[in-house]
Design a protein around this motif. Structure first.
Motif, PDB file in Angstrom:
ATOM      1  N   SER A 132      -3.260 -16.709  -5.461  1.00 21.79           N
ATOM      2  CA  SER A 132      -2.340 -17.136  -4.619  1.00 21.79           C
ATOM      3  C   SER A 132      -2.222 -17.698  -3.089  1.00 21.79           C
ATOM      4  N   PHE A 133      -1.232 -18.248  -2.836  1.00 25.79           N
ATOM      5  CA  PHE A 133      -1.946 -18.148  -1.617  1.00 25.79           C
ATOM      6  C   PHE A 133      -0.760 -17.377  -0.259  1.00 25.79           C
ATOM      7  N   ASP A 134      -1.510 -16.244   1.368  1.00 27.94           N
ATOM      8  CA  ASP A 134      -0.198 -16.014   1.178  1.00 27.94           C
ATOM      9  C   ASP A 134       0.538 -17.069   2.677  1.00 27.94           C
ATOM     10  N   HIS A 135       1.008 -17.101   2.535  1.00 29.76           N
ATOM     11  CA  HIS A 135       2.753 -17.445   2.913  1.00 29.76           C
ATOM     12  C   HIS A 135       2.746 -17.210   4.642  1.00 29.76           C
ATOM     13  N   TYR A 136       2.209 -16.169   4.342  1.00 30.87           N
ATOM     14  CA  TYR A 136       1.899 -15.524   5.450  1.00 30.87           C
ATOM     15  C   TYR A 136       0.980 -14.889   7.046  1.00 30.87           C
ATOM     16  N   THR A 137       0.165 -15.048   6.054  1.00 27.96           N
ATOM     17  CA  THR A 137      -0.918 -15.106   6.904  1.00 27.96           C
ATOM     18  C   THR A 137      -1.557 -16.571   6.826  1.00 27.96           C
ATOM     19  N   THR A 138      -1.086 -16.915   7.970  1.00 26.65           N
ATOM     20  CA  THR A 138      -2.294 -17.917   8.243  1.00 26.65           C
ATOM     21  C   THR A 138      -2.222 -18.883   9.629  1.00 26.65           C
ATOM     22  N   SER A 197      -6.859 -25.171  15.116  1.00 18.25           N
ATOM     23  CA  SER A 197      -7.739 -24.487  14.288  1.00 18.25           C
ATOM     24  C   SER A 197      -6.580 -24.148  12.966  1.00 18.25           C
ATOM     25  N   VAL A 198      -7.209 -24.240  12.180  1.00 19.54           N
ATOM     26  CA  VAL A 198      -6.781 -24.092  10.851  1.00 19.54           C
ATOM     27  C   VAL A 198      -7.369 -22.782  10.198  1.00 19.54           C
ATOM     28  N   THR A 199      -6.874 -21.660   9.228  1.00 22.63           N
ATOM     29  CA  THR A 199      -6.793 -20.669   8.272  1.00 22.63           C
ATOM     30  C   THR A 199      -6.065 -20.297   7.350  1.00 22.63           C
ATOM     31  N   TYR A 200      -6.363 -20.944   6.194  1.00 22.84           N
ATOM     32  CA  TYR A 200      -5.830 -20.765   5.090  1.00 22.84           C
ATOM     33  C   TYR A 200      -6.232 -19.488   4.117  1.00 22.84           C
ATOM     34  N   ARG A 201      -5.255 -18.085   3.975  1.00 24.23           N
ATOM     35  CA  ARG A 201      -5.894 -16.949   3.722  1.00 24.23           C
ATOM     36  C   ARG A 201      -4.631 -17.358   2.152  1.00 24.23           C
ATOM     37  N   PHE A 202      -5.979 -16.803   1.441  1.00 27.00           N
ATOM     38  CA  PHE A 202      -5.354 -17.037  -0.199  1.00 27.00           C
ATOM     39  C   PHE A 202      -6.316 -16.134  -0.874  1.00 27.00           C
ATOM     40  N   GLY A 203      -5.603 -15.650  -2.375  1.00 27.21           N
ATOM     41  CA  GLY A 203      -6.420 -14.154  -2.666  1.00 27.21           C
ATOM     42  C   GLY A 203      -6.132 -14.524  -4.214  1.00 27.21           C
ATOM     43  N   LYS A 215     -12.538 -30.836 -12.692  1.00 28.52           N
ATOM     44  CA  LYS A 215     -12.890 -29.995 -14.483  1.00 28.52           C
ATOM     45  C   LYS A 215     -13.605 -28.724 -14.152  1.00 28.52           C
ATOM     46  N   SER A 216     -13.398 -27.407 -14.592  1.00 26.44           N
ATOM     47  CA  SER A 216     -14.035 -26.032 -14.361  1.00 26.44           C
ATOM     48  C   SER A 216     -15.588 -26.127 -14.034  1.00 26.44           C
ATOM     49  N   TYR A 217     -16.204 -25.300 -13.977  1.00 29.70           N
ATOM     50  CA  TYR A 217     -17.693 -25.184 -13.818  1.00 29.70           C
ATOM     51  C   TYR A 217     -17.817 -25.036 -15.328  1.00 29.70           C
ATOM     52  N   PHE A 218     -17.065 -23.932 -15.756  1.00 30.00           N
ATOM     53  CA  PHE A 218     -17.506 -23.464 -17.347  1.00 30.00           C
ATOM     54  C   PHE A 218     -16.369 -23.216 -17.991  1.00 30.00           C
ATOM     55  N   GLY A 219     -16.102 -22.768 -19.108  1.00 26.80           N
ATOM     56  CA  GLY A 219     -14.812 -22.409 -19.918  1.00 26.80           C
ATOM     57  C   GLY A 219     -13.512 -23.120 -19.530  1.00 26.80           C
ATOM     58  N   GLY A 220     -12.008 -22.476 -19.730  1.00 31.84           N
ATOM     59  CA  GLY A 220     -11.060 -22.361 -19.127  1.00 31.84           C
ATOM     60  C   GLY A 220     -10.389 -22.310 -18.174  1.00 31.84           C
ATOM     61  N   LEU A 221      -9.388 -23.451 -17.636  1.00 30.65           N
ATOM     62  CA  LEU A 221      -9.104 -22.366 -16.137  1.00 30.65           C
ATOM     63  C   LEU A 221      -7.689 -21.763 -16.855  1.00 30.65           C
ATOM     64  N   LEU A 222      -7.696 -20.629 -16.373  1.00 28.41           N
ATOM     65  CA  LEU A 222      -6.460 -19.681 -16.486  1.00 28.41           C
ATOM     66  C   LEU A 222      -4.873 -19.901 -15.440  1.00 28.41           C
ATOM     67  N   CYS A 223      -5.491 -20.326 -13.864  1.00 28.76           N
ATOM     68  CA  CYS A 223      -4.763 -19.481 -12.690  1.00 28.76           C
ATOM     69  C   CYS A 223      -5.097 -20.774 -11.975  1.00 28.76           C
ATOM     70  N   VAL A 224      -3.922 -21.436 -11.468  1.00 28.59           N
ATOM     71  CA  VAL A 224      -2.967 -22.559  -9.815  1.00 28.59           C
ATOM     72  C   VAL A 224      -2.290 -22.178  -9.558  1.00 28.59           C
ATOM     73  N   CYS A 225      -1.993 -22.496  -8.115  1.00 29.90           N
ATOM     74  CA  CYS A 225      -1.426 -22.968  -7.042  1.00 29.90           C
ATOM     75  C   CYS A 225      -1.654 -23.307  -5.561  1.00 29.90           C
ATOM     76  N   TRP A 226      -1.119 -23.705  -5.284  1.00 31.13           N
ATOM     77  CA  TRP A 226      -0.421 -24.817  -3.792  1.00 31.13           C
ATOM     78  C   TRP A 226      -0.623 -24.050  -2.636  1.00 31.13           C
ATOM     79  N   SER A 227      -0.886 -24.427  -1.288  1.00 36.02           N
ATOM     80  CA  SER A 227      -1.339 -24.184  -0.492  1.00 36.02           C
ATOM     81  C   SER A 227      -0.290 -24.269  -0.113  1.00 36.02           C
ATOM     82  N   PRO A 228       0.368 -23.803   1.271  1.00 39.05           N
ATOM     83  CA  PRO A 228       2.079 -23.769   1.540  1.00 39.05           C
ATOM     84  C   PRO A 228       2.513 -24.686   2.602  1.00 39.05           C
ATOM     85  N   ASP A 229       1.480 -26.052   2.718  1.00 40.86           N
ATOM     86  CA  ASP A 229       1.832 -26.927   2.969  1.00 40.86           C
ATOM     87  C   ASP A 229       1.514 -28.628   2.061  1.00 40.86           C
TER      88      ASP A 229
END
Length: 584
Positions: free
Chosen positions: A311-317, A364-370, A259-273
């Motif tokens: 959106s996840f950045d699949h190329y910068t991980t 060591s893993v770092t996911y980048r998303f925007g 559940k969101s902290y407040f209001g509607g959820l507008l967008c969603v994305c998955w990590s590359p894995d």
């Protein structure tokens, strides 16, 4: 720097920004828009959306771009960072009457240099299948609006399928179609297949197979977006009722909710894995949810208005099989000190899977998303192992530039890694609601974070505005009129009676503080790596490509940002004045 708003820093439109891997630069010659380059009057129109496909032609320039502006739909060769955009020669252009395109999606599986299959959803509920290369219109689904009369909010081809696609509507329903089948001449009759908490799935009753094959009814109010997992087995949906629901698509079973902290959820994305899901919405936050644990593991605060795209950045991980490098300092100081791996999405996924097979050898893993939002800002975020695996020894990572400052001294509830606030016995001193506080005011009130010395590494620790449940209630009345007005405005604009259903059974006051919606102080609070104003109008698109990232705003300008070292000749050819009239 000159800009609108009298040249004030907070109103400047940025044309470049720096991260640990280097400088991203706006390529003004690679800006796509309507051929006349005139800013679109976006009052009351649908969000500008962008779709890409690669047709694998022999010229080496196989990228194609499709975007909608108002009632117009354009299809161009996308030259990206290589050459300037030629807007005088669209491959295909369509102008619709009586309805407007809302979303679109290419079938990447069947695309060739001679033919592409493009699905387009519309405000009146129809879905069109077109081939913009052959300039053909193959089929029109829900033509008589017998299946659903409400606006199409999201349309996607099923992964690895040539014929099946899924369509979401503002009614809260999703429909599964097969391009080979026709729609009936009468309203479909349904038979329940499965029902669960907040959803129901029906099959279409008919003597012969026809569309829709399935109808999903999910949550309350509009179903704003959905996304398939990288393996295609799971489906994440976000709705106006504020819930993320993740389904096993083939089994038609609910895997988990948030559940969101407040209001509607507008967008969603998955990590590359496929291990993490990020959602954004009307609470101005980005929320990170663990697929395996079915719980919120972090929230990110940087936007000052609704988050429209994540959106996840699949190329910068970054994936390292040894202890991560220790470093500190500003973005500029460290950009030459660290090697930041850029992998193809499939390579990233296979390397990330090593996390499970090499538990004895830390990775060591770092996911980048925007994320982009209605505040016209672009935020980039790093999700690091100290957030993902809090029970492991925390590695030292650099602290990002603070968006919010704090004046209280360091306390045990704050962790110096990655600029996040972790749960503890004592909380940061409460500040006013940060989503209604401009950055300049926040920084003036808080100043710089405290400094900690850990060995030879000094990390700045950011203090974030968090509210306990009691404090949140005290401020509830101050915000209620504003929030309720915007929520009511959305509902009143919808023509679908299903939006007038009674409130969802999950009372927000009862979900707050549970695993569905943890309190702010109960999960780490991320701050953005960068947070930059990059447009005059609200942002509606964020897509990560191999050598650039692409953004779009409601004025109808699609911008290309070259990754570090990828700008080539175009970056040196940038004009002082961009086509949109902004001087930077």
């Amino acid at each position: 720097m000159a800009a609108e708003g009298g040249g004030k820093e907070m109103n400047e439109i940025k044309t470049q920004f720096t991260t640990r891997e280097g400088v991203y630069k706006l390529l003004t010659h690679s800006e796509y828009s309507r051929p006349n380059r005139v800013p679109f009057n976006s009052q009351g129109s649908n969000p500008v959306k962008v779709s890409f496909v690669n047709v694998n032609d022999q010229s080496g320039n196989g990228d194609r771009i499709c975007f909608n502006v108002g009632r117009e739909l354009y299809f161009y060769i996308y030259k990206g960072v290589r050459k300037a955009a030629d807007l005088s020669k669209p491959i295909d252009k369509r102008i619709y009457k009586g309805t407007q395109p809302t979303c679109h999606d290419f079938n990447h599986l069947t695309a060739t240099a001679e033919s592409v299959s493009l699905l387009v959803g519309f405000t009146a509920g129809q879905v069109q299948l077109i081939d913009p290369i052959k300039k053909e219109t193959s089929k029109l689904f829900n033509e008589e609006r017998l299946i659903d009369k409400s606006r199409v909010t999201c349309v996607r081809w099923l992964p690895a399928s040539e014929n099946l696609f899924l369509v979401a509507h503002s009614s809260g329903s999703m429909y599964l179609y097969n391009v080979e089948h026709a729609c009936g001449t009468a309203a479909p009759h349904y038979q329940q297949l499965k029902q669960g908490d907040g959803y129901a799935v029906h099959t279409c009753k008919s003597k012969s197979t026809r569309n829709p094959l399935l109808r999903w009814t999910v949550g309350e109010g509009a179903l704003n977006e959905f996304a398939f997992s990288p393996d295609g087995k799971f489906l994440a949906c976000v709705s106006q009722d504020g819930f993320l629901r993740v389904f096993s698509f083939d089994a038609v079973e609910l895997h988990g909710t948030m559940k969101s902290y407040f209001g509607g959820l507008l967008c969603v994305c998955w990590s590359p894995d496929g291990k993490y899901i990020v959602a954004g919405g009307e609470d101005d936050l980005v929320t990170v949810w663990s697929f395996a644990d079915c719980r919120v593991i972090a929230r990110g605060h940087g936007h000052k208005s609704w988050v429209s795209v994540v959106s996840f950045d699949h190329y910068t991980t970054s994936i390292e099989e040894s202890e991560p490098m220790e470093f500190s300092g500003s973005d500029e100081d460290i950009q030459d000190q660290i090697h930041f791996g850029r992998d193809r999405a499939n390579s990233t996924q296979s390397r990330l899977s090593k996390r499970n097979s090499t538990d004895s050898r830390p990775v060591s893993v770092t996911y980048r998303f925007g994320s982009v939002g209605q505040d016209t800002q672009l935020c980039l975020w790093d999700l690091t192992e100290d957030i993902l695996f809090p029970h492991l020894p925390l590695s030292r990572t650099r602290t990002h530039t603070n968006v919010m400052g704090g004046s209280s001294p360091t306390n045990p509830g704050t962790n110096g890694n990655n600029g996040v606030t972790l749960p503890g016995n004592s909380l940061p001193a409460p500040l006013p609601r940060s989503n209604s506080l401009p950055h300049s005011a926040a920084n003036a009130a808080g100043g710089k974070g405290s400094m900690l010395a850990d060995g030879a590494v000094a990390s700045g620790v950011g203090k974030f505005a968090t509210l306990s449940l009691h404090e949140r209630k005290e401020r509830h009345h101050d915000k209620e009129h504003k929030r309720n007005h915007s929520m009511g405005h959305i509902s009143s604009k919808s023509s679908d009676k299903l939006n007038l259903l009674p409130k969802t059974k999950a009372d927000p006051a009862k979900t707050l503080g549970t695993t569905l919606c943890p309190c702010m102080e109960d999960v780490p609070l991320l701050e953005p790596l960068i947070c930059k104003k990059i447009a005059h109008e609200r942002l509606t698109v964020l897509i990560f490509l191999e050598d650039c990232l692409v953004t779009a705003c409601q004025e109808g300008f699609i911008c290309t940002w070259a990754r570090p070292g990828k700008g080539g000749l175009l970056s040196s050819q940038n004009q002082a004045s961009s086509p949109s009239g902004t001087v930077v």
